[in-house]
Design a protein around this motif. Structure first.
Motif: not given
Length: 228
Positions: A53-61, A69-72, A119-122, A127-134
């Motif tokens: 899942v993380a890899l799919a998001m990293l590749l999306g970034a 993200l359709l692979l998640t 993955g979400y953070y990347s 402006g939305w990266k903090l949400i990943g930490f939260i």
């Protein structure tokens, strides 16, 4: 099948919506699992699912392409398979390692959640990266609550009301995929999921405190009875 269900569910209380159907599916799968498959192998497979899942998001970034993200859902499905069957297989084969598996599962689950958070953070906009930490912090908080609940009540539950890990996987997979069809929705989705986690954490925390107070009162009663 009934005996299998009893064997694989004896150590925990479940309240999630999909519990009955999920238990039936797990019982069906453990009965047909090849002998060479071990619980540790399934735990590793579950971690690989979260890393996928993380890899799919990293590749999306990396490629600026939400198609990844359709692979998640594939990653979440792999994670469900490994994470749901590892301990259940050990109980079915009557070779449980309760405390070893307990410790291993908690740490592996935490690593997987951190990976998804990264993955979400990347993937999201700055402006939305903090949400990943939260999200990671609150999900980790829910994991802590479940362990404290086990200590206080002697009953192990990984659910928060009607929602358990399986429901969370389905929700996250659906919402990640939605960003492909509605670009930018992942930002608001992340905010919404984090808010729900916050509400769940606060609610579960106060319920835990009530349980702790009840146990303290019971212990005081036992102590007074001994003294009298």
């Amino acid at each position: 099948m009934a005996d299998t269900k009893q064997a694989i569910s004896q150590d925990r209380k479940r309240t999630n919506i999909l519990h009955n159907k999920e238990l039936a599916l797990i019982a069906y799968l453990v009965e047909r699992m090849p002998r060479w498959v071990t619980s540790n192998m399934l735990t590793s497979l579950g971690l690989c699912g979260n890393l996928f899942v993380a890899l799919a998001m990293l590749l999306g970034a990396l490629y600026h392409d939400s198609t990844w993200l359709l692979l998640t859902p594939v990653g979440f499905a792999i994670n469900w398979f490994g994470d749901s069957l590892d301990g259940r297989l050990a109980y079915y084969r009557n070779r449980p390692r309760k405390w070893f598996g307990f410790c291993l599962d908690i740490v592996v689950d935490w690593i997987g959640i951190v990976a998804i958070g990264l993955g979400y953070y990347s993937y999201v906009q700055p402006g939305w990266k903090l949400i990943g930490f939260i999200f990671v912090a609150l999900y980790g908080g829910e994991m802590i609550i479940s362990q404290l609940r086990y200590k206080v009540t002697d009953k192990y539950s990984i659910d928060s009301g009607l929602l358990g890990p399986t429901e969370v996987r389905i929700i996250l997979a659906s919402l990640f995929c939605l960003d492909y069809f509605v670009p930018g929705s992942i930002h608001w989705i992340g905010l919404g999921v984090s808010f729900v986690l916050l509400v769940a954490f606060v609610s579960d925390f106060f319920k835990l405190l009530d349980s702790a107070n009840e146990r303290d009162a019971a212990l005081r009663g036992e102590q007074q009875a001994k003294e009298n």
